[in-house]
Each structure stands twice: as C-alpha cells, then as structure tokens.
Write an enzyme that holds these catalytic residues in place. Sequence first.
Site, PDB file in Angstrom:
ATOM      1  N   ARG A 144      -6.028  -6.702   5.044  1.00 56.56           N
ATOM      2  CA  ARG A 144      -7.028  -5.809   5.472  1.00 56.56           C
ATOM      3  C   ARG A 144      -7.957  -5.379   4.497  1.00 56.56           C
ATOM      4  O   ARG A 144      -7.725  -4.777   3.599  1.00 56.56           O
ATOM      5  CB  ARG A 144      -6.431  -4.609   6.164  1.00 56.56           C
ATOM      6  CG  ARG A 144      -5.791  -5.139   7.580  1.00 56.56           C
ATOM      7  CD  ARG A 144      -4.919  -4.111   8.248  1.00 56.56           C
ATOM      8  NE  ARG A 144      -3.901  -3.659   7.537  1.00 56.56           N
ATOM      9  CZ  ARG A 144      -3.221  -2.521   7.854  1.00 56.56           C
ATOM     10  NH1 ARG A 144      -3.742  -1.706   8.898  1.00 56.56           N
ATOM     11  NH2 ARG A 144      -1.997  -2.026   7.343  1.00 56.56           N
ATOM     12  N   THR A 155      -3.138   7.922  11.536  1.00 56.87           N
ATOM     13  CA  THR A 155      -4.147   8.522  10.716  1.00 56.87           C
ATOM     14  C   THR A 155      -5.260   8.755  11.640  1.00 56.87           C
ATOM     15  O   THR A 155      -5.801   7.898  12.047  1.00 56.87           O
ATOM     16  CB  THR A 155      -4.315   7.828   9.549  1.00 56.87           C
ATOM     17  OG1 THR A 155      -3.541   7.877   8.576  1.00 56.87           O
ATOM     18  CG2 THR A 155      -5.644   8.636   8.843  1.00 56.87           C
ATOM     19  N   ASN A 160      -5.896  10.873   0.999  1.00 56.80           N
ATOM     20  CA  ASN A 160      -6.669   9.562   0.806  1.00 56.80           C
ATOM     21  C   ASN A 160      -8.035   9.622   0.322  1.00 56.80           C
ATOM     22  O   ASN A 160      -8.521   8.639  -0.400  1.00 56.80           O
ATOM     23  CB  ASN A 160      -6.608   8.545   2.119  1.00 56.80           C
ATOM     24  CG  ASN A 160      -5.221   8.072   2.329  1.00 56.80           C
ATOM     25  OD1 ASN A 160      -4.311   8.129   1.517  1.00 56.80           O
ATOM     26  ND2 ASN A 160      -4.918   7.388   3.338  1.00 56.80           N
ATOM     27  N   CYS A 175      -6.071   1.398   4.890  1.00 57.08           N
ATOM     28  CA  CYS A 175      -6.245   2.894   4.787  1.00 57.08           C
ATOM     29  C   CYS A 175      -7.529   3.517   4.154  1.00 57.08           C
ATOM     30  O   CYS A 175      -8.229   3.954   4.676  1.00 57.08           O
ATOM     31  CB  CYS A 175      -4.588   3.358   4.264  1.00 57.08           C
ATOM     32  SG  CYS A 175      -3.301   3.268   5.250  1.00 57.08           S
ATOM     33  N   GLU A 189       1.992   0.718   0.793  1.00 61.39           N
ATOM     34  CA  GLU A 189       2.566  -0.535   1.042  1.00 61.39           C
ATOM     35  C   GLU A 189       3.521  -1.138  -0.348  1.00 61.39           C
ATOM     36  O   GLU A 189       2.856  -0.951  -1.157  1.00 61.39           O
ATOM     37  CB  GLU A 189       1.780  -1.538   1.516  1.00 61.39           C
ATOM     38  CG  GLU A 189       1.372  -1.233   3.044  1.00 61.39           C
ATOM     39  CD  GLU A 189       0.226  -2.116   3.550  1.00 61.39           C
ATOM     40  OE1 GLU A 189       0.157  -3.248   3.229  1.00 61.39           O
ATOM     41  OE2 GLU A 189      -0.509  -1.696   4.623  1.00 61.39           O
ATOM     42  N   GLY A 217      -9.055  -1.382  -1.473  1.00 65.71           N
ATOM     43  CA  GLY A 217      -8.836  -1.917  -0.034  1.00 65.71           C
ATOM     44  C   GLY A 217      -7.964  -1.767   0.637  1.00 65.71           C
ATOM     45  O   GLY A 217      -7.248  -0.554   0.403  1.00 65.71           O
TER      46      GLY A 217
HETATM   47  C1  UDX Z   1      -2.673   4.257   0.516  1.00 62.23           C
HETATM   48  C2  UDX Z   1      -2.147   5.650   0.104  1.00 62.23           C
HETATM   49  O1  UDX Z   1      -1.777   5.527  -1.333  1.00 62.23           O
HETATM   50  C3  UDX Z   1      -1.095   6.166   1.004  1.00 62.23           C
HETATM   51  O2  UDX Z   1      -0.655   7.448   0.366  1.00 62.23           O
HETATM   52  C4  UDX Z   1      -1.418   6.386   2.279  1.00 62.23           C
HETATM   53  O3  UDX Z   1      -0.464   6.506   3.168  1.00 62.23           O
HETATM   54  C5  UDX Z   1      -1.952   4.762   2.991  1.00 62.23           C
HETATM   55  O4  UDX Z   1      -2.887   4.486   1.993  1.00 62.23           O
HETATM   56  P1  UDX Z   1      -1.842   1.722   0.222  1.00 62.23           P
HETATM   57  O5  UDX Z   1      -3.018   1.222   1.246  1.00 62.23           O
HETATM   58  O6  UDX Z   1      -0.461   1.276   0.443  1.00 62.23           O
HETATM   59  O7  UDX Z   1      -1.624   3.323   0.287  1.00 62.23           O
HETATM   60  O8  UDX Z   1      -2.298   1.477  -1.000  1.00 62.23           O
HETATM   61  P2  UDX Z   1      -2.289   2.047  -2.749  1.00 62.23           P
HETATM   62  O9  UDX Z   1      -1.476   2.002  -3.393  1.00 62.23           O
HETATM   63  O10 UDX Z   1      -2.863   3.526  -2.485  1.00 62.23           O
HETATM   64  O11 UDX Z   1      -3.783   1.064  -3.238  1.00 62.23           O
HETATM   65  C6  UDX Z   1      -5.053   1.450  -2.480  1.00 62.23           C
HETATM   66  C7  UDX Z   1      -6.076   0.376  -3.186  1.00 62.23           C
HETATM   67  O12 UDX Z   1      -6.486   1.026  -4.136  1.00 62.23           O
HETATM   68  C8  UDX Z   1      -5.412  -0.837  -3.446  1.00 62.23           C
HETATM   69  O13 UDX Z   1      -6.395  -1.847  -3.120  1.00 62.23           O
HETATM   70  C9  UDX Z   1      -5.215  -0.777  -5.138  1.00 62.23           C
HETATM   71  O14 UDX Z   1      -5.638  -1.844  -5.682  1.00 62.23           O
HETATM   72  C10 UDX Z   1      -6.556   0.258  -5.458  1.00 62.23           C
HETATM   73  N1  UDX Z   1      -6.101   0.919  -6.746  1.00 62.23           N
HETATM   74  C11 UDX Z   1      -5.111   1.890  -6.822  1.00 62.23           C
HETATM   75  C12 UDX Z   1      -7.064   0.921  -7.769  1.00 62.23           C
HETATM   76  O15 UDX Z   1      -7.948   0.151  -7.556  1.00 62.23           O
HETATM   77  N2  UDX Z   1      -7.009   1.461  -9.015  1.00 62.23           N
HETATM   78  C13 UDX Z   1      -5.766   2.584  -8.904  1.00 62.23           C
HETATM   79  O16 UDX Z   1      -5.981   3.113  -9.896  1.00 62.23           O
HETATM   80  C14 UDX Z   1      -4.839   2.605  -7.752  1.00 62.23           C
END
Ligand code: UDX
Length: 456
Positions: free
Chosen positions: A353, A141, A231, A283, A175, A280
């Site tokens: 992270r 990214t 994102n 990403c 992830e 968090g």
């Molecule tokens: C994210 C994007 O979803 C993915 O498409 C991109 O490629 C990388 O970044 P990821 O960081 O693995 O993926 O986590 P994700 O499942 O998106 O969750 C991100 C954060 O948001 C987590 O801390 C999660 O706890 C929080 N979250 C998610 C919320 O607080 N509420 C929600 O409804 C969804």
Amino acid sequence: MTISATATENGPGNETGPAPRLTVIGTGYLGATHAICMAVLGYDVLGVDVDPDKIERLASGEVPFFEPGLPELLAKALDSGRLRFTTSFAEAGAFGDVHFICVGTPQQKGSYAADLTYVDAAVTELARHIRGPALVVGKSTVPVGTAARLTELLHKTAPAGADAQLAWNPEFLREGYAVDDTLRPDRLVFGTTSAWAEERLRAAFAPVIAQGTPVVVTDLPTAELVKVAANSFLATKISYINAMAEVCEATGADVTGLATALSYDDRIGGRFLKPGLGFGGGCLPKDIRAFTHRAEELGVGQAVAFLREVDGINQRRRARTVDLVRELAGGALAGRRITALGAAFKPNSDDIRDAPALDVARTLHAAGAVVTVVDPAAVPNARRAYPELTYATDALAAAAGSDVVVLLTEWAQFREIDPHVMGDVVAHRRIVDGRHALDSVQWRTAGWDYRALGRP
Ligand code: UDX
C-alpha cells in the site's frame, strides 16, 4: 515464546472475575494479529470477517499475509482451542463480551478524507446482534469525532440499547514487528465514557497490564487523536531529515553524517530519523492526509497545515530517486535495463500500500525503462496490482545485464549483496541506494558508481 507462561500466571480470568470473551471484527494485518495474540494470551477469541476466503485460510492455520512469527502463534492458538473464525455477525454478537473493531479506513478516492464505510458497516452489523451488556472497542484509525457518532449508531441499532457501550483503543503496531508490538506494547490507551467500560478493557488486557505496560485512560476524542498525532509526529520526523537531505544535496553536505550527529542529542533521538526514499504503507501517508482533512472540517486546518508540506517533501523523495537513476543511466531512461530492489513499503512486510518502491518502479517503467522488480515477499501482491511490471525474487539473476541497480526497500537480503558478485553480472556498475542501506565505501571500492539521496 514465554508469553503464554506469563498469561497463565497473570492471565485472564483471575481475581478480576471471569475473563471476557473477545471478538475481533476484521482480520487484516491488525485484526488477525490482535485475534491470534489475544488467544495466545489465554482469551477465548472469535475472529470475524466478511471475506470467507480469509476466514477459511486463517481457520486452516494459514496467515494470509507476511508477518514474522505470526504463523507459529496462529498454529499455537488454534491448537489451544481458544481461537475460532467465522463470517457470522450473529455468532459474534452472541459470543462476545468485548468486541474489537479492526477494519480498514483507507483514503477515499479523490479526497484526503478517510473512508469510513467499513467501520460503519462493521458496527452496524455487529450492533444488530448485541442483546445484552457488551463493550464495542474501536481500534481502527478514524477521524476525531467518529467514536461519538458510532456511539449513537450503536445505541440506536443494538437491541441492548445503551447497554452496548463504545470505547476507543488505538493500535500502534508496526508491520514486521506486529506480534511483539501487540504482546508488549509501549502503552495502552483506553478512551472510555464509564467506569464499567474501563474495567472491561482492563479485564481484556489483564496479562499485558500485568507486565507493567503504562495505561492512559482518557475520553473518546483524545483516544482517537492519540493515534493520528503519533503517526503525524513520526511522518514529520522522517520528512524533516529528508528536507535536510534536500539542503545537503544543494551544498555538498552528507545527510547520513548529519542524521548521526543529530541522533546523539537525547532530545532528538535517532529513531525515525533515517533519510532516504521516505515513508509509505497503509498508515502514515493516509493518516496525515485524513488528519489534515478533518482539521480543516473542524476549522483548525492551519494548526496542521505543515502536514501538507510533510507529505510534499515525502513525495519529492520519490521523484528525486527517479532523477538519480536517470542521471546514472546517462540522462535518458528509454530502453535502459533497471533492476529495482524492493516492492514492499518496508522490509519484513508484503504490504505494497502506497509503497515508495513501486511508485519509483512504475515511474521508471512509464519513462520507457525496462524494469525488473525484486522482492522476497511482496511480488504476488505487486504483480496483482501492477501486472505491467516484470518481477523476480532473486536479485542476482534479475540484475544480469542491468544498466542501473536501484535499492528501494532495505531487505536484509539486499544489504548483504556482495558488490563484487553483483558487479560480475551487471552491464554497468551503477547503483542508487534509495535507503542509505549499503556501505558506500565498499561499493565504490568494488568499482561501482554509487549514488544516494542527500550525499555527495
Ligand atoms: C506505522 C507506525 O509506526 C505504527 O505505530 C502505526 O500503528 C502504523 O503506522 P508501519 O506503517 O508498519 O507503522 O511502518 P513504520 O515502521 O512506521 O514505517 C513507515 C514508513 O516510514 C516505511 O515506509 C519506512 O520505510 C519509512 N521510514 C521509517 C523512513 O523512511 N525512515 C525512518 O526513519 C523510519
């Protein structure tokens, strides 16, 4: 897994000509998953990293991080003989037809900007060894405009000159679901500057495209933007419902009921509308900051100024969670025994992270509380980063004598805790549910003082 059967039928190297040989530069969460999955799909893949320890572990069949399903696929890929690992860029240049750049782009220290050191180093090192037609594909990214700059760098550095082309193929994997997201993505985005590059990318993803995956072919800047736009939208959706939680707190309304009611509107939908401690990870937080920074550089900062507020709402959730714990602890934290359930930034990951959970745990610790952090997978990473905290892997043992329990990462193990059983070991039945993951009625019936953000 049925995917390898699919790969053989529709797989690489059919009527479209011989399958391209792939290299994957950078074997972290993204690169290792990509390399392993592409080998499982039938490609010959060479994984490359500057870290010899990582390469050694992968080559011996060990995935150096927690990702469900990946160790099994690594074993399968190594057994097939189609996946190898190296630290040599010379070997990569000689081997690959299509090279995927999967190195990290962390937030720069002291700035919102993305740190492009690793991307630049990977492209430079690789380019030095590209002697014939090859496609270099960025997956990392990056700020919009990076691909144009890297194209110049590639042409200038590669002995093959302009025969070494650059394309952009943003990666959307989550992830915890990385295998599925790689083998069955929602969509593929190809940022290209020539028909040849598009053809190479189609050949490199033939089995995935054969499943009916939509392909969006576009230019380089659009492809770079798709990732940060996606994102940013997801982060905005999470902060939107968390902003509503703040309003709920001031009015006695219940944000979980509000979110449920909103989710039935098809135009809104319920995904990423889960209120709580907020986002968090490696990403979302750094991507929205880098986007803000880049937009300001481009003179369109105002267009994404709202992302600063998205970030601000998200940070406030962490502070507010600490406040709730303090309230439950009787107004002061010094000397209070706190059991913090969770360290990873989300369940099914060992990634810490920008983990909201550890942010809260560290603030509680700094305020004088005696904090024990419990996590099924992230304790080794957390201990390395924050050795000042106390760690455990068993929630019940850790909760013995606890004044307040706070749920910070909604692992299934924590959701399944029996409030009666945990109630027997704690000093006080007080719990803050930072993720709206527990059944409030069940916990209150078991005699707990249950508190959650945005709920009465
Ligand atoms: C994210 C994007 O979803 C993915 O498409 C991109 O490629 C990388 O970044 P990821 O960081 O693995 O993926 O986590 P994700 O499942 O998106 O969750 C991100 C954060 O948001 C987590 O801390 C999660 O706890 C929080 N979250 C998610 C919320 O607080 N509420 C929600 O409804 C969804």
